[in-house]
Write a protein that holds these residues in place. Structure first.
Motif, PDB file in Angstrom:
ATOM      1  N   TYR A  27       0.812  -1.223   0.000  1.00  0.00           N
ATOM      2  CA  TYR A  27       0.000   0.000   0.000  1.00  0.00           C
ATOM      3  C   TYR A  27       0.840   1.264   0.000  1.00  0.00           C
ATOM      4  CZ  TYR A  27      -4.452  -2.398   0.766  1.00  0.00           C
ATOM      5  OH  TYR A  27      -5.555  -3.172   0.615  1.00  0.00           O
ATOM      6  N   GLY A  33      -2.765  -3.681  -3.202  1.00  0.00           N
ATOM      7  CA  GLY A  33      -3.339  -4.335  -2.054  1.00  0.00           C
ATOM      8  C   GLY A  33      -3.296  -5.847  -2.067  1.00  0.00           C
ATOM      9  N   SER A  36       2.240  -7.441  -0.002  1.00  0.00           N
ATOM     10  CA  SER A  36       3.255  -6.490   0.438  1.00  0.00           C
ATOM     11  C   SER A  36       4.542  -7.270   0.687  1.00  0.00           C
ATOM     12  CB  SER A  36       2.826  -5.709   1.689  1.00  0.00           C
ATOM     13  OG  SER A  36       2.562  -6.559   2.772  1.00  0.00           O
ATOM     14  N   SER A 112      -1.902  -3.727   6.102  1.00  0.00           N
ATOM     15  CA  SER A 112      -2.472  -2.399   6.333  1.00  0.00           C
ATOM     16  C   SER A 112      -2.785  -2.275   7.819  1.00  0.00           C
ATOM     17  CB  SER A 112      -3.731  -2.159   5.501  1.00  0.00           C
ATOM     18  OG  SER A 112      -4.830  -2.872   6.029  1.00  0.00           O
TER      19      SER A 112
END
Length: 123
Positions: A27, A33, A36, A112
């Motif tokens: 992000y 999304g 990561s 996130s």
């Protein structure tokens, strides 16, 4: 149109606990999304609060050791070892040792703050 992205300037995530987080994809770095990928350095005697993330997390330890408390079980990974922790597991990450720990973290979907669900730390 290119079918690849070379990451030369990962996003340095601001922290207050001495941990270094260089997010290569996710992000903060790429606005994505689905995944990561971060290179991390946890200082000696570092820890995070318990959490119950809504993503799977894979960790590969490059150097040092990293401790995980997963659903009450303590696991220590050494350099060259890896682990997958499934979404919804109650976990605490830490480096209670005297040397830094360098590792790679991969989260699917991407990490996130809204999906990590950290618990309040009690002192």
């Amino acid at each position: 149109m290119k079918k690849y992205i070379v990451q030369k300037k990962p996003f340095l995530v601001p922290t207050t606990d001495g941990k270094r987080i260089e997010e290569h994809f996710g992000y903060a770095s790429a606005g994505g999304g689905t995944i990561s990928i971060a290179h991390m350095m946890a200082p000696p005697h570092w820890s995070e609060p318990f959490q119950k993330p809504e993503f799977d997390e894979y960790t590969y330890v490059i150097s040092g050791r990293k401790q995980f408390i997963i659903e009450g079980e303590t696991i220590v990974l050494h350099a060259g070892e890896s682990i997958k922790i499934e979404s919804g597991a109650r976990i605490q990450y830490s480096n209670p040792f005297d040397e830094p720990c360098e590792y790679i973290s991969v989260c699917t979907p991407a990490f996130s703050l809204e999906k990590v669900h950290r618990e309040e730390q009690t002192i």
